[in-house]
Design a protein around this motif. Structure first.
Motif, PDB file in Angstrom:
ATOM      1  N   GLU A  23      -9.882  -4.918 -19.384  1.00 54.13           N
ATOM      2  CA  GLU A  23     -11.195  -4.322 -19.670  1.00 54.13           C
ATOM      3  C   GLU A  23     -11.571  -4.587 -21.134  1.00 54.13           C
ATOM      4  OE1 GLU A  23     -11.122  -0.062 -19.391  1.00 54.13           O
ATOM      5  OE2 GLU A  23     -13.038   0.112 -20.432  1.00 54.13           O
ATOM      6  N   GLN A  24     -10.585  -4.415 -22.033  1.00 51.92           N
ATOM      7  CA  GLN A  24     -10.857  -4.653 -23.454  1.00 51.92           C
ATOM      8  C   GLN A  24     -11.186  -6.123 -23.705  1.00 51.92           C
ATOM      9  OE1 GLN A  24     -11.177  -1.955 -25.379  1.00 51.92           O
ATOM     10  NE2 GLN A  24     -10.598  -0.890 -23.512  1.00 51.92           N
ATOM     11  N   LEU A  25     -10.446  -7.020 -23.039  1.00 54.08           N
ATOM     12  CA  LEU A  25     -10.720  -8.448 -23.202  1.00 54.08           C
ATOM     13  C   LEU A  25     -12.105  -8.796 -22.663  1.00 54.08           C
ATOM     14  CD1 LEU A  25      -7.271 -10.030 -22.298  1.00 54.08           C
ATOM     15  CD2 LEU A  25      -8.407 -10.136 -24.516  1.00 54.08           C
ATOM     16  N   TYR A  26     -12.457  -8.170 -21.547  1.00 58.15           N
ATOM     17  CA  TYR A  26     -13.802  -8.374 -20.987  1.00 58.15           C
ATOM     18  C   TYR A  26     -14.857  -7.942 -22.014  1.00 58.15           C
ATOM     19  CZ  TYR A  26     -18.062  -7.316 -18.433  1.00 58.15           C
ATOM     20  OH  TYR A  26     -19.386  -7.240 -18.065  1.00 58.15           O
ATOM     21  N   ASN A  27     -14.655  -6.755 -22.598  1.00 56.68           N
ATOM     22  CA  ASN A  27     -15.637  -6.239 -23.567  1.00 56.68           C
ATOM     23  C   ASN A  27     -15.797  -7.169 -24.766  1.00 56.68           C
ATOM     24  OD1 ASN A  27     -16.143  -3.961 -22.054  1.00 56.68           O
ATOM     25  ND2 ASN A  27     -14.647  -2.692 -23.134  1.00 56.68           N
ATOM     26  N   SER A  28     -14.672  -7.664 -25.292  1.00 59.48           N
ATOM     27  CA  SER A  28     -14.802  -8.519 -26.474  1.00 59.48           C
ATOM     28  C   SER A  28     -15.402  -9.873 -26.095  1.00 59.48           C
ATOM     29  CB  SER A  28     -13.469  -8.667 -27.210  1.00 59.48           C
ATOM     30  OG  SER A  28     -12.484  -9.216 -26.383  1.00 59.48           O
TER      31      SER A  28
ATOM     32  N   TRP B 277      -8.275 -13.344 -28.694  1.00 64.78           N
ATOM     33  CA  TRP B 277      -8.542 -14.165 -27.506  1.00 64.78           C
ATOM     34  C   TRP B 277      -7.837 -15.520 -27.608  1.00 64.78           C
ATOM     35  CZ3 TRP B 277      -9.914 -14.562 -22.672  1.00 64.78           C
ATOM     36  CH2 TRP B 277     -10.651 -13.540 -22.069  1.00 64.78           C
ATOM     37  N   ALA B 278      -7.878 -16.132 -28.794  1.00 63.36           N
ATOM     38  CA  ALA B 278      -7.257 -17.449 -28.973  1.00 63.36           C
ATOM     39  C   ALA B 278      -5.745 -17.352 -28.738  1.00 63.36           C
ATOM     40  CB  ALA B 278      -7.549 -17.978 -30.373  1.00 63.36           C
ATOM     41  N   ILE B 279      -5.146 -16.259 -29.199  1.00 62.56           N
ATOM     42  CA  ILE B 279      -3.698 -16.080 -29.020  1.00 62.56           C
ATOM     43  C   ILE B 279      -3.376 -15.829 -27.547  1.00 62.56           C
ATOM     44  CG2 ILE B 279      -1.732 -14.618 -29.616  1.00 62.56           C
ATOM     45  CD1 ILE B 279      -3.397 -14.079 -32.316  1.00 62.56           C
ATOM     46  N   PHE B 280      -4.177 -14.982 -26.914  1.00 59.79           N
ATOM     47  CA  PHE B 280      -4.009 -14.700 -25.483  1.00 59.79           C
ATOM     48  C   PHE B 280      -4.128 -16.002 -24.673  1.00 59.79           C
ATOM     49  CE2 PHE B 280      -6.431 -13.476 -21.518  1.00 59.79           C
ATOM     50  CZ  PHE B 280      -5.353 -12.934 -20.832  1.00 59.79           C
ATOM     51  N   ALA B 281      -5.125 -16.819 -25.019  1.00 62.41           N
ATOM     52  CA  ALA B 281      -5.335 -18.083 -24.302  1.00 62.41           C
ATOM     53  C   ALA B 281      -4.182 -19.052 -24.563  1.00 62.41           C
ATOM     54  CB  ALA B 281      -6.661 -18.711 -24.731  1.00 62.41           C
ATOM     55  N   LEU B 282      -3.703 -19.070 -25.794  1.00 64.45           N
ATOM     56  CA  LEU B 282      -2.586 -19.961 -26.138  1.00 64.45           C
ATOM     57  C   LEU B 282      -1.346 -19.593 -25.324  1.00 64.45           C
ATOM     58  CD1 LEU B 282      -1.455 -22.220 -28.053  1.00 64.45           C
ATOM     59  CD2 LEU B 282      -0.641 -20.354 -29.511  1.00 64.45           C
ATOM     60  N   ARG B 283      -1.098 -18.311 -25.208  1.00 69.11           N
ATOM     61  CA  ARG B 283       0.072 -17.850 -24.454  1.00 69.11           C
ATOM     62  C   ARG B 283      -0.023 -18.283 -22.987  1.00 69.11           C
ATOM     63  NH1 ARG B 283       2.887 -12.019 -25.215  1.00 69.11           N
ATOM     64  NH2 ARG B 283       4.602 -12.296 -23.772  1.00 69.11           N
ATOM     65  N   ASN B 284      -1.236 -18.184 -22.428  1.00 67.41           N
ATOM     66  CA  ASN B 284      -1.448 -18.656 -21.062  1.00 67.41           C
ATOM     67  C   ASN B 284      -1.245 -20.160 -20.957  1.00 67.41           C
ATOM     68  OD1 ASN B 284      -2.653 -16.800 -18.765  1.00 67.41           O
ATOM     69  ND2 ASN B 284      -3.191 -15.926 -20.752  1.00 67.41           N
TER      70      ASN B 284
ATOM     71  N   GLN C  37     -12.361 -17.629 -16.786  1.00 63.41           N
ATOM     72  CA  GLN C  37     -11.271 -18.031 -15.889  1.00 63.41           C
ATOM     73  C   GLN C  37     -10.057 -17.126 -16.087  1.00 63.41           C
ATOM     74  OE1 GLN C  37     -11.168 -20.167 -13.325  1.00 63.41           O
ATOM     75  NE2 GLN C  37     -13.369 -20.318 -13.715  1.00 63.41           N
ATOM     76  N   LEU C  38      -9.757 -16.820 -17.351  1.00 63.84           N
ATOM     77  CA  LEU C  38      -8.596 -15.967 -17.636  1.00 63.84           C
ATOM     78  C   LEU C  38      -8.837 -14.530 -17.161  1.00 63.84           C
ATOM     79  CD1 LEU C  38      -7.734 -17.382 -21.175  1.00 63.84           C
ATOM     80  CD2 LEU C  38      -6.338 -17.600 -19.112  1.00 63.84           C
ATOM     81  N   LEU C  39     -10.093 -14.092 -17.228  1.00 68.60           N
ATOM     82  CA  LEU C  39     -10.406 -12.722 -16.798  1.00 68.60           C
ATOM     83  C   LEU C  39     -10.297 -12.567 -15.281  1.00 68.60           C
ATOM     84  CD1 LEU C  39     -13.436 -11.864 -19.125  1.00 68.60           C
ATOM     85  CD2 LEU C  39     -11.132 -10.883 -19.222  1.00 68.60           C
ATOM     86  N   LEU C  40     -10.356 -13.690 -14.555  1.00 63.94           N
ATOM     87  CA  LEU C  40     -10.238 -13.618 -13.093  1.00 63.94           C
ATOM     88  C   LEU C  40      -8.817 -13.266 -12.659  1.00 63.94           C
ATOM     89  CD1 LEU C  40     -12.431 -16.683 -11.998  1.00 63.94           C
ATOM     90  CD2 LEU C  40     -13.048 -14.262 -12.012  1.00 63.94           C
ATOM     91  N   GLN C  41      -7.859 -13.303 -13.594  1.00 58.07           N
ATOM     92  CA  GLN C  41      -6.465 -12.963 -13.269  1.00 58.07           C
ATOM     93  C   GLN C  41      -6.298 -11.491 -12.903  1.00 58.07           C
ATOM     94  OE1 GLN C  41      -4.181 -13.964 -16.756  1.00 58.07           O
ATOM     95  NE2 GLN C  41      -4.471 -16.164 -16.535  1.00 58.07           N
ATOM     96  N   ASN C  42      -7.268 -10.668 -13.276  1.00 57.56           N
ATOM     97  CA  ASN C  42      -7.131  -9.223 -13.050  1.00 57.56           C
ATOM     98  C   ASN C  42      -8.282  -8.724 -12.183  1.00 57.56           C
ATOM     99  OD1 ASN C  42      -8.302  -6.428 -14.264  1.00 57.56           O
ATOM    100  ND2 ASN C  42      -6.079  -6.352 -14.160  1.00 57.56           N
ATOM    101  N   GLU C  43      -7.971  -7.820 -11.255  1.00 52.79           N
ATOM    102  CA  GLU C  43      -8.982  -7.360 -10.293  1.00 52.79           C
ATOM    103  C   GLU C  43     -10.133  -6.619 -10.974  1.00 52.79           C
ATOM    104  OE1 GLU C  43      -9.866  -7.831  -7.126  1.00 52.79           O
ATOM    105  OE2 GLU C  43      -8.317  -9.383  -7.241  1.00 52.79           O
ATOM    106  N   VAL C  44      -9.810  -5.781 -11.959  1.00 53.10           N
ATOM    107  CA  VAL C  44     -10.868  -4.992 -12.595  1.00 53.10           C
ATOM    108  C   VAL C  44     -11.818  -5.890 -13.383  1.00 53.10           C
ATOM    109  CG1 VAL C  44     -11.331  -3.319 -14.429  1.00 53.10           C
ATOM    110  CG2 VAL C  44      -9.704  -2.763 -12.635  1.00 53.10           C
ATOM    111  N   SER C  45     -11.265  -6.760 -14.240  1.00 57.99           N
ATOM    112  CA  SER C  45     -12.175  -7.610 -15.029  1.00 57.99           C
ATOM    113  C   SER C  45     -12.907  -8.597 -14.120  1.00 57.99           C
ATOM    114  CB  SER C  45     -11.427  -8.325 -16.157  1.00 57.99           C
ATOM    115  OG  SER C  45     -10.276  -8.971 -15.694  1.00 57.99           O
TER     116      SER C  45
END
Ligand SMILES: [Zn+2]
Length: 695
Positions: A341-346, A377-384, A444-452
C-alpha cells in the motif's frame, strides 16, 4: 553512458571541494564545553589530533560567528586568521603524525544548537541539528562530510538537567551545581552527525538480541505514554540488524524526543533526536505513531552514519535506504499488504511528479520525494531484479568496504553488478538517471500483491464500476486488511445516489476502525437519514476520526439541540499531542449559540493561551488557525503570531507569516499591530515594521 558522465563531472568538483582531506587527516576531536541554558551560551574548547599526509602551509576549520579566544598547535600559541566563517591556521606543516590543535572559543549559536523555552511542565531544552553543514555553528568542525573524526564529547550543564551525546557515557562528575557528562565514541563520523540534547528526561533501557543497549528517553511527566510511543522498538532493532546482515556499528542506541524539532527525526550517530509530537498514547498510536521514523532513523545508523554519501548527488544512498528499510520494518510489523500500500502511494506521488518532467535520482537538487520515495523504489526494484541472495550479499559488502568512509552511487552499483553477475547499465539508466520515474515497471511490481493490484484495478474503473465492485465484494467492509481498499473507494464517491449511499452505509456499519475513519474523512454531505449512525463515529478510538466526525456533524446539522449533543459527547477529549480535538472543540463551543454561556470566557482564554510561545508549535498553529476562522485574535495573540513568524521550524514560521499578512488586511487588526510594534523585542519589531510597510 550518461551515468558515467554524471559521475565524472561530480568527480572533478569533488577534488576541489574536499581538498584538505588529501593533506591532513583529522583523527580525533576531544570536545570540552559548558552550556548555559540561561544565558544561551556555549563555551569551552576542542582539541583535534591529526596527521599531516603531505606538507602544507595551512589548516582550515569551519567555525561560524564565534569568539575565538586562543589557538594552540602542539601546546604552543599559533598564528591564525578568522573571518567569522573559517579559522585558518598559518603554519609550515611537514608530513608527520599526532599533532594537536586546541581551539578555545565561546558563542551564542543562531542555528544548529537551539535553546527551547519550557512549557510549564518541563525545563528548558537544548538540542542540536547538524545536517547538512551546520555543526560548525556551535563547534569548530568540518563541514566536509568526507572528513570523518572520532568525536568524544564532555559537556557540563546545570545539574538539574540530563545531558545526552554521541557514544557511551563513561563518566559523570558533579561539582557544585554543574554536572559534567563524558561521552566516548570508538569510531569516526562526519561532523554533521555530532549531537547533544539537554533537558528534563528519564529513560528506559532494553537490550537488543546482539547485546546493544537501547535507551528510550521521555519526559518524567509523560511516563504513561512510553510504551505506545516506543512500541516495537526492540523488535525493529533486532529485525533491521538481521535483515541488513551487518552488526549495528556503535556502542549503544539512544532516542530522545525534543520540543519544536525542525524535522520528524535526525539520525545523529548513536543518538536519534526526534520530534516529541511522535509521543503518543494508545489511541494516538492508531493514526500517528513513531514506528516509521523510529525504523528510518535507525536504518541511517548504517546508511548515512557508518557509510556516508560523498556529496549530495548521492543523497539517495542515505534517504533511499533509510526509507526502504523502514518500509521493511513496517512490513514485519503491519504485514505485506501495508508494505505494498505504501509503495502504491509513493508510486502515485511519483506519477504526479512525472507530469512535471520528473526528477533524476542523481540530481543533487532533487526534492525529498525523489531522494526518499524514488530512492526506496529503486532499491526495491533492484532487489527484484538481481534476487534476494545477490542483494543481501551486495549490502553486506557495501557496508563492509565503505565502513567509516564515504561512498557514491557508482561504488554501490559496482558491488551489486559483481555480486549478481548481471549487467546493470540499463537498469541504472531507467531507475536512477532518467528524470521520469519508470511507472510501468513499478506497476508490474505492484501486481505481486493482491491489495496493491486491486488499488490499480480500481484506478482503471469508472464510478459505476467502482460501486459494482463494492457490491460484489462485501468482504472488504469487514476485513481489517482490506480497509485500504474501502478508503480508496470512498475517496472516489459522494453519497448522492442510492447506490453510493449504500456503499457508505456498509462502511459506516463496519467494525473496522480505519474503514469507519474513511467515512469520517470522505462522506460529505452527510445525508439526513445517516445522522445517528454517523454520530456513533464520535465514540471511535481514533483521534483523527473524532476530529473529522465532530467537524462534519457540526457543519451538516445546524440545529442547536444537535450541536449541543455533539459537543457534550466530545467534551474533555484532548486528541493528539497537538490537541487537535480540544482546539476544535473550544472553537465550536465558542461559536455555538447558547452553549454553556457561563464558560465561554474561560474557553476563549484557553484557546488564546495556546498561541503562547511556551506551547508546542503544532498546538499554536491549531489555535492561530481557529482564532482566524472565528475572528478571535486579541492583542496578546497578535504578539504571539508576530513572534511565531521568527520560529525556527520553517513550516510554522511560513504559516504564521502568511496568516499575519492576511490579518493585516483587516483594518481593526492593523490598528492593533501598529500600536504594539514599538514595544516588541528588537528582532520582531524590525520584522513587523517591514511587514507593515510592505503590506
Ligand atoms: Zn532520513
Amino acid at each position: 553512458m550518461k551515468l558515467f558522465f554524471a559521475l565524472f563531472f561530480f568527480f572533478i568538483s569533488f577534488i576541489g571541494f574536499s581538498q584538505q582531506t588529501q593533506f591532513i587527516d583529522i583523527k580525533k576531536g576531544d570536545v570540552t564545553l559548558t552550556i548555559d541554558p540561561e544565558l544561551k551560551k556555549v563555551s569551552g574548547y576542542v582539541v583535534y589530533t591529526f596527521d599531516i599526509l603531505k606538507a602544507t602551509d595551512s589548516l582550515f576549520i569551519d567555525a561560524k560567528n564565534m569568539e575565538i579566544e586562543a589557538v594552540f598547535l602542539n601546546d604552543s600559541p599559533v598564528e591564525f586568521t578568522y573571518n567569522n566563517t573559517k579559522l585558518k591556521v598559518n603554519y609550515n606543516f611537514k608530513s608527520n603524525t599526532l599533532n594537536s590543535l586546541k581551539i578555545e572559543y565561546y558563542t551564542s549559536p543562531k542555528k544548529a544548537l537551539y535553546f527551547v523555552s519550557p512549557d510549564g511542565n518541563n525545563k528548558t531544552q537544548v538540542w542540536t541539528q547538524g545536517q547538512g553543514k551546520y555543526t560548525s555553528n556551535w563547534l569548530p568542525s568540518f563541514d566536509d562530510m568526507n572528513e570523518k573524526i572520532e568525536f568524544d564529547l564532555s559537556i557540563s550543564t546545570p545539574s538539574i538537567y540530563k545531558t545526552i551525546a554521541n557514544g557511551k557515557l563513561v563518566d559523570k562528575i558533579e561539582e557544585k551545581n554543574l554536572t559534567t557528562w563524558k561521552y566516548d565514541m570508538q569510531y569516526p563520523m562526519s561532523s554533521y552527525l555530532v549531537a547533544l540534547a539537554v533537558g528534563n528526561y528519564d529513560y528506559e533501557t532494553e537490550v537488543s538480541k546482539s547485546g546493544i543497549p537501547i535507551e528510550m528517553y521521555y519526559y518524567p511527566n509523560k511516563s504513561d505514554i512510553v510504551e505506545p510511543t516506543y512500541r516495537h522498538t526492540k523488535h525493529i532493532f533486532d529485525f533491521l540488524e538481521t535483515e541488513i546482515g551487518v552488526a549495528y556499528p556503535w556502542q549503544n542506541y539512544k532516542q530522545v524526543p525534543v520540543k519544536d524539532f525542525l524535522y520528524a527525526g535526525m539520525e545523529n550517530t548513536s543518538l536519534t533526536i526526534f520530534s516529541d509530537s511522535h509521543m503518543v498514547d494508545s489511541i494516538g498510536f492508531i493514526d500517528k505513531n513513531y514506528i516509521n521514523v523510529n525504523a528510518h532513523e535507525l536504518a541511517h545508523q548504517w546508511f548515512g552514519d557508518l557509510v556516508t554519501e560523498e556529496s549530495s548527488t548521492h543523497h539517495w544512498l542515505q534517504e533511499g535506504f533509510a526509507t526502504y528499510y523502514a518500509l521493511l520494518a513496517e512490513k514485519e510489523i503491519f504485514g505485506e499488504d501495508y508494505f505494498y500500500e505504501q509503495l502504491y502511494n509513493s508510486a502515485k506521488q511519483l506519477e504526479d511528479l512525472n507530469k512535471n518532467g520528473g526528477e533524476s535520482l542523481l540530481n543533487p537538487k532533487a526534492s525529498s520525494l525523489t531522494f526518499y520515495e524514488r530512492g526506496a523504489w529503486a532499491i526495491f526494484a533492484l532487489r527484484n531484479y538481481i534476487g534476494d541472495r545477490a542483494f543481501k550479499k551486495s549490502i553486506k559488502k557495501y557496508l563492509k568496504d565503505y565502513a567509516f568512509k564515504n561512498a557514491n552511487t557508482h561504488n554501490f552499483i559496482n558491488i551489486a553488478a559483481a555480486k549478481s553477475q548481471i549487467k546493470l547499465e540499463d537498469f541504472v539508466q531507467k531507475w536512477f538517471v532518467n528524470p521520469k520515474f519508470p511507472l510501468e515497471d513499478a506497476k508490474q511490481l505492484l501486481l505481486q500483491n493482491e491489495v496493491s493490484k486491486t488499488l490499480l484495478t480500481i484506478d482503471e474503473m469508472n464510478n459505476e464500476e467502482v460501486i459494482k465492485y463494492a457490491e460484489a465484494h462485501p468482504i472488504i467492509f469487514s476485513s481489517q486488511d482490506k480497509s485500504v481498499i474501502v478508503t480508496h473507494i470512498l475517496k472516489r464517491l459522494l453519497p448522492n445516489s442510492e447506490e453510493e449511499k449504500a456503499v457508505f452505509l456498509k462502511a459506516m456499519q463496519s467494525n473496522v476502525l480505519k474503514t469507519r475513519q474513511a467515512v469520517a474523512l470522505y462522506m460529505n454531505p452527510i445525508p439526513q437519514e445517516f445522522k445517528s449512525e454517523f454520530e456513533k463515529l464520535l465514540l471511535d478510538k481514533s483521534y483523527l476520526t473524532i476530529q473529522n466526525a465532530l467537524m462534519k456533524l457540526w457543519v451538516n446539522f445546524p440545529f442547536p439541540k444537535d450541536r449541543v449533543r455533539f459537543l457534550d459527547k466530545t467534551k474533555g477529549i484532548t486528541g493528539f499531542s497537538d490537541k487537535n480535538i480540544e482546539t476544535l472543540w473550544l472553537t465550536l463551543a465558542l461559536i455555538t449559540e447558547d452553549y454553556q454561556q457561563n464558560n465561554k470566557k474561560e474557553y476563549f482564554d484557553i484557546l488564546l493561551s495556546y498561541t503562547n510561545p511556551s506551547q508546542h508549535f503544532e498546538i499554536r498553529q491549531q489555535a492561530f488557525q481557529y482564532l482566524y476562522q472565528i475572528k478571535g485574535f486579541d492583542e496578546m495573540a497578535l504578539r504571539n503570531l508576530v513572534q511565531a513568524c521568527k520560529h525556527p521550524v520553517w513550516q510554522f514560521s511560513k504559516f504564521s507569516r502568511e496568516l499575519l499578512k492576511e490579518l493585516m488586511s483587516n483594518k481593526d487588526y492593523r490598528i492593533v499591530l501598529e500600536g504594539i510594534v514599538t514595544d516588541l523585542p528588537s528582532e520582531e519589531k524590525v520584522f513587523l515594521e517591514q511587514q507593515l510597510q510592505e503590506n
